[in-house]
Motif scaffolding. Structure first.
Motif, PDB file in Angstrom:
ATOM      1  N   GLU B  15       0.625  -1.332   0.332  1.00 21.31           N
ATOM      2  CA  GLU B  15       0.062   0.509  -0.155  1.00 21.31           C
ATOM      3  C   GLU B  15       0.737   1.493  -0.211  1.00 21.31           C
ATOM      4  OE1 GLU B  15      -2.664   0.185   3.166  1.00 21.31           O
ATOM      5  OE2 GLU B  15      -3.306   2.154   2.528  1.00 21.31           O
ATOM      6  N   LYS B  16       0.739   1.660  -0.594  1.00 21.99           N
ATOM      7  CA  LYS B  16       1.096   3.255  -1.059  1.00 21.99           C
ATOM      8  C   LYS B  16       2.709   3.847  -1.841  1.00 21.99           C
ATOM      9  CE  LYS B  16      -0.303   5.176   3.609  1.00 21.99           C
ATOM     10  NZ  LYS B  16       0.236   5.706   4.850  1.00 21.99           N
ATOM     11  N   GLU B  17       2.801   2.270  -2.502  1.00 23.82           N
ATOM     12  CA  GLU B  17       3.783   2.145  -3.760  1.00 23.82           C
ATOM     13  C   GLU B  17       3.067   2.213  -4.718  1.00 23.82           C
ATOM     14  OE1 GLU B  17       6.855  -0.636  -1.610  1.00 23.82           O
ATOM     15  OE2 GLU B  17       5.944  -1.412  -2.927  1.00 23.82           O
ATOM     16  N   ALA B  18       3.928   3.348  -5.607  1.00 25.33           N
ATOM     17  CA  ALA B  18       3.709   3.201  -7.286  1.00 25.33           C
ATOM     18  C   ALA B  18       3.250   1.442  -7.780  1.00 25.33           C
ATOM     19  CB  ALA B  18       3.828   4.072  -7.471  1.00 25.33           C
ATOM     20  N   VAL B  19       3.007   1.412  -8.566  1.00 25.54           N
ATOM     21  CA  VAL B  19       2.687  -0.377  -9.216  1.00 25.54           C
ATOM     22  C   VAL B  19       2.497   0.158 -10.859  1.00 25.54           C
ATOM     23  CG1 VAL B  19       0.854  -0.423  -9.168  1.00 25.54           C
ATOM     24  CG2 VAL B  19       2.041  -2.427  -9.959  1.00 25.54           C
ATOM     25  N   THR B  20       3.291  -0.190 -12.037  1.00 31.19           N
ATOM     26  CA  THR B  20       3.420   0.589 -13.056  1.00 31.19           C
ATOM     27  C   THR B  20       2.875  -1.468 -13.494  1.00 31.19           C
ATOM     28  OG1 THR B  20       5.083   1.962 -13.639  1.00 31.19           O
ATOM     29  CG2 THR B  20       5.105   0.054 -15.344  1.00 31.19           C
ATOM     30  N   LEU B  21       2.406  -1.402 -14.448  1.00 36.19           N
ATOM     31  CA  LEU B  21       1.535  -2.586 -15.430  1.00 36.19           C
ATOM     32  C   LEU B  21       1.699  -2.614 -16.447  1.00 36.19           C
ATOM     33  CD1 LEU B  21      -2.349  -2.638 -13.562  1.00 36.19           C
ATOM     34  CD2 LEU B  21      -0.116  -3.185 -12.780  1.00 36.19           C
ATOM     35  N   ASP B  22       2.210  -3.567 -17.374  1.00 39.58           N
ATOM     36  CA  ASP B  22       2.877  -3.606 -18.803  1.00 39.58           C
ATOM     37  C   ASP B  22       1.688  -3.823 -19.896  1.00 39.58           C
ATOM     38  OD1 ASP B  22       6.167  -4.907 -17.629  1.00 39.58           O
ATOM     39  OD2 ASP B  22       5.264  -2.802 -17.358  1.00 39.58           O
ATOM     40  N   CYS B  23       1.834  -3.390 -20.678  1.00 40.07           N
ATOM     41  CA  CYS B  23       1.234  -3.620 -21.756  1.00 40.07           C
ATOM     42  C   CYS B  23       1.729  -3.129 -23.170  1.00 40.07           C
ATOM     43  CB  CYS B  23      -0.803  -2.252 -21.673  1.00 40.07           C
ATOM     44  SG  CYS B  23      -1.446  -2.664 -22.998  1.00 40.07           S
ATOM     45  N   THR B  24       1.293  -4.141 -24.247  1.00 42.20           N
ATOM     46  CA  THR B  24       2.240  -3.998 -25.687  1.00 42.20           C
ATOM     47  C   THR B  24       0.726  -4.487 -26.092  1.00 42.20           C
ATOM     48  OG1 THR B  24       2.753  -5.929 -25.649  1.00 42.20           O
ATOM     49  CG2 THR B  24       4.851  -4.374 -24.855  1.00 42.20           C
ATOM     50  N   SER B  65      -1.634   7.132 -14.509  1.00 45.72           N
ATOM     51  CA  SER B  65      -1.257   7.887 -15.712  1.00 45.72           C
ATOM     52  C   SER B  65      -0.971   6.715 -16.939  1.00 45.72           C
ATOM     53  CB  SER B  65       0.141   8.317 -15.526  1.00 45.72           C
ATOM     54  OG  SER B  65       0.722   7.899 -14.330  1.00 45.72           O
ATOM     55  N   LEU B  66      -0.279   6.879 -17.981  1.00 46.37           N
ATOM     56  CA  LEU B  66      -0.587   5.980 -18.793  1.00 46.37           C
ATOM     57  C   LEU B  66       0.794   6.534 -19.638  1.00 46.37           C
ATOM     58  CD1 LEU B  66      -3.470   5.234 -21.663  1.00 46.37           C
ATOM     59  CD2 LEU B  66      -1.022   5.152 -22.273  1.00 46.37           C
ATOM     60  N   ASN B  67       1.889   5.883 -19.502  1.00 45.27           N
ATOM     61  CA  ASN B  67       3.253   5.855 -19.993  1.00 45.27           C
ATOM     62  C   ASN B  67       3.376   5.222 -21.571  1.00 45.27           C
ATOM     63  OD1 ASN B  67       5.884   6.204 -20.474  1.00 45.27           O
ATOM     64  ND2 ASN B  67       6.398   4.845 -18.917  1.00 45.27           N
ATOM     65  N   ALA B  71       6.650   4.536 -30.429  1.00 47.92           N
ATOM     66  CA  ALA B  71       7.629   3.517 -31.658  1.00 47.92           C
ATOM     67  C   ALA B  71       7.964   2.105 -30.707  1.00 47.92           C
ATOM     68  CB  ALA B  71       9.369   4.344 -30.822  1.00 47.92           C
ATOM     69  N   ARG B  72       7.698   1.789 -29.314  1.00 47.93           N
ATOM     70  CA  ARG B  72       8.621   0.395 -28.549  1.00 47.93           C
ATOM     71  C   ARG B  72       6.844  -0.058 -28.697  1.00 47.93           C
ATOM     72  NH1 ARG B  72      11.174   0.824 -23.534  1.00 47.93           N
ATOM     73  NH2 ARG B  72      10.820  -0.776 -23.572  1.00 47.93           N
ATOM     74  N   LYS B  73       5.139   0.861 -29.416  1.00 50.40           N
ATOM     75  CA  LYS B  73       4.327   0.052 -28.946  1.00 50.40           C
ATOM     76  C   LYS B  73       3.577  -0.249 -27.608  1.00 50.40           C
ATOM     77  CE  LYS B  73       3.198  -1.118 -33.902  1.00 50.40           C
ATOM     78  NZ  LYS B  73       3.514  -2.098 -35.080  1.00 50.40           N
ATOM     79  N   SER B  74       4.287   0.766 -27.314  1.00 53.94           N
ATOM     80  CA  SER B  74       3.618   0.124 -25.302  1.00 53.94           C
ATOM     81  C   SER B  74       2.742   1.236 -24.931  1.00 53.94           C
ATOM     82  CB  SER B  74       4.715   0.155 -24.351  1.00 53.94           C
ATOM     83  OG  SER B  74       5.798   0.972 -24.000  1.00 53.94           O
ATOM     84  N   ALA B  75       2.223   0.708 -23.852  1.00 59.62           N
ATOM     85  CA  ALA B  75       0.597   1.818 -22.564  1.00 59.62           C
ATOM     86  C   ALA B  75       1.420   1.164 -21.998  1.00 59.62           C
ATOM     87  CB  ALA B  75      -0.581   2.033 -23.944  1.00 59.62           C
ATOM     88  N   ASN B  76       1.990   1.633 -21.133  1.00 57.45           N
ATOM     89  CA  ASN B  76       1.711   0.391 -19.602  1.00 57.45           C
ATOM     90  C   ASN B  76       0.922   1.820 -18.808  1.00 57.45           C
ATOM     91  OD1 ASN B  76       4.143  -0.963 -20.634  1.00 57.45           O
ATOM     92  ND2 ASN B  76       5.814  -0.071 -19.715  1.00 57.45           N
ATOM     93  N   LEU B  77       0.455   1.450 -17.913  1.00 58.90           N
ATOM     94  CA  LEU B  77      -0.510   2.069 -16.142  1.00 58.90           C
ATOM     95  C   LEU B  77       0.356   2.752 -15.587  1.00 58.90           C
ATOM     96  CD1 LEU B  77      -3.205   2.699 -15.611  1.00 58.90           C
ATOM     97  CD2 LEU B  77      -4.083   0.897 -14.799  1.00 58.90           C
ATOM     98  N   VAL B  78       0.393   3.404 -14.641  1.00 52.90           N
ATOM     99  CA  VAL B  78       0.673   3.546 -13.106  1.00 52.90           C
ATOM    100  C   VAL B  78       0.635   4.364 -12.776  1.00 52.90           C
ATOM    101  CG1 VAL B  78       2.801   5.146 -12.891  1.00 52.90           C
ATOM    102  CG2 VAL B  78       3.185   4.025 -15.033  1.00 52.90           C
ATOM    103  N   ILE B  79       0.168   4.091 -11.270  1.00 53.68           N
ATOM    104  CA  ILE B  79      -1.159   3.812 -10.112  1.00 53.68           C
ATOM    105  C   ILE B  79      -0.136   4.279  -8.969  1.00 53.68           C
ATOM    106  CG2 ILE B  79      -2.725   2.957  -8.499  1.00 53.68           C
ATOM    107  CD1 ILE B  79      -3.427   0.691 -10.525  1.00 53.68           C
ATOM    108  N   SER B  80      -0.378   5.566  -8.835  1.00 47.24           N
ATOM    109  CA  SER B  80       0.320   6.097  -7.431  1.00 47.24           C
ATOM    110  C   SER B  80      -0.100   6.102  -6.443  1.00 47.24           C
ATOM    111  CB  SER B  80       0.709   7.602  -8.304  1.00 47.24           C
ATOM    112  OG  SER B  80      -0.428   8.092  -8.359  1.00 47.24           O
ATOM    113  N   ALA B  81       0.565   6.170  -5.382  1.00 44.72           N
ATOM    114  CA  ALA B  81       0.519   6.092  -4.138  1.00 44.72           C
ATOM    115  C   ALA B  81      -0.743   5.091  -4.309  1.00 44.72           C
ATOM    116  CB  ALA B  81      -0.322   6.952  -3.479  1.00 44.72           C
ATOM    117  N   SER B  82      -0.682   3.610  -3.959  1.00 48.24           N
ATOM    118  CA  SER B  82      -1.345   2.484  -4.036  1.00 48.24           C
ATOM    119  C   SER B  82      -2.659   2.658  -3.281  1.00 48.24           C
ATOM    120  CB  SER B  82      -0.883   1.153  -4.443  1.00 48.24           C
ATOM    121  OG  SER B  82      -0.745   0.744  -3.943  1.00 48.24           O
TER     122      SER B  82
END
Lengths: 119, 116
Positions: B15-24, B65-67, B71-82
């Motif tokens: 809890e409270k950490e940021a997390v990145t979920l990957d998507c290509t 936020s969406l990273n 060019a890399r065909k990626s669209a990772n989701l970032v959730i801050s302060a989980s």
């Protein structure tokens, strides 16, 4: 509640029986979609309507499946002669026609789904 | 044809950490949209965030936020302060933006668990 509603929420049936699900979209939305989601997978597109016209059907929609939207409002999805492989969550979504939050790109709003179990 | 790949079946975060979920993704369309949905145990798909292929800035919606790296065909989701309420399945999806293209193509999802 002004969201997408689906009935029933759960359906248990025996193999070979027919089942029908109903979806009521958000009232001002003229596009309606059906998806199927099996356990551990993402939703898969089945079909979509613009008003009462069914404009696209997936190959997943076999002859045993039929969807209607007779008056351009609610929709029904019928499965005839159910098979155990039909067991899944059936999701309905709706979106506005032109316009919407993303310049006409029309995000889809989903209902709670109907979970079908075929015994 | 369009394809979405989510390579993380499960993620565990404090809890409270940021997390990145990957998507290509893979598509031959020139214009397309990328979406993230959250699916809690109740089953309903909840729209979180959208990125258009022509958008120059990464999308943000509150803690999401969406990273987007085209060019890399990626669209990772970032959730801050989980938060504990973020525990759910998360799906990346896309659709073409040509006339008549309406269906969403989803990935297999990532199950996110937030630990207290």
């Amino acid at each position: 509640d002004t969201g997408v509603s689906q009935n029933p929420r759960h359906k248990i049936t025996k193999r070979g029986q027919n089942v029908t699900f109903r979806c009521d979209p958000i009232s001002e939305h003229n596009r309606l979609y059906w998806y199927r989601q099996t356990l551990g997978q993402g939703p898969e597109f089945l079909t979509y309507f613009q008003n009462e016209a069914q404009l696209e059907k997936s190959r997943l929609l076999s002859d045993r499946f039929s969807a209607e939207r007779p008056k351009g409002s609610f929709s029904t999805l019928e499965i005839q002669r159910t098979e155990q492989g039909d067991s899944a969550m059936y999701l309905c979504a709706s979106s506005p026609g032109r316009g919407g939050s993303y310049g006409g790109l029309n995000e889809q709003f989903f209902g709670p789904g109907t979970r079908l179990t075929v015994l | 044809a369009q394809k979405i790949t989510q390579t993380q079946p499960g993620m565990f975060v404090q809890e409270k950490e940021a997390v990145t979920l990957d998507c290509t993704y893979d598509t031959s369309d020139q214009s397309y949209g990328l979406f993230w949905y959250k699916q809690p145990s109740s089953g309903e798909m909840i729209f979180l965030i959208y990125q258009g292929s022509y958008d120059e800035q990464n999308a943000t919606e509150g803690r999401y936020s969406l990273n987007f790296q085209k060019a890399r065909k990626s669209a990772n989701l970032v959730i801050s302060a989980s938060q504990l309420g973020d525990s759910a399945m998360y799906f990346c999806a896309m659709r073409g933006l040509i006339q008549g293209a309406q269906k969403l193509v989803f990935g297999q999802g990532t199950r996110l668990t937030i630990n207290p």
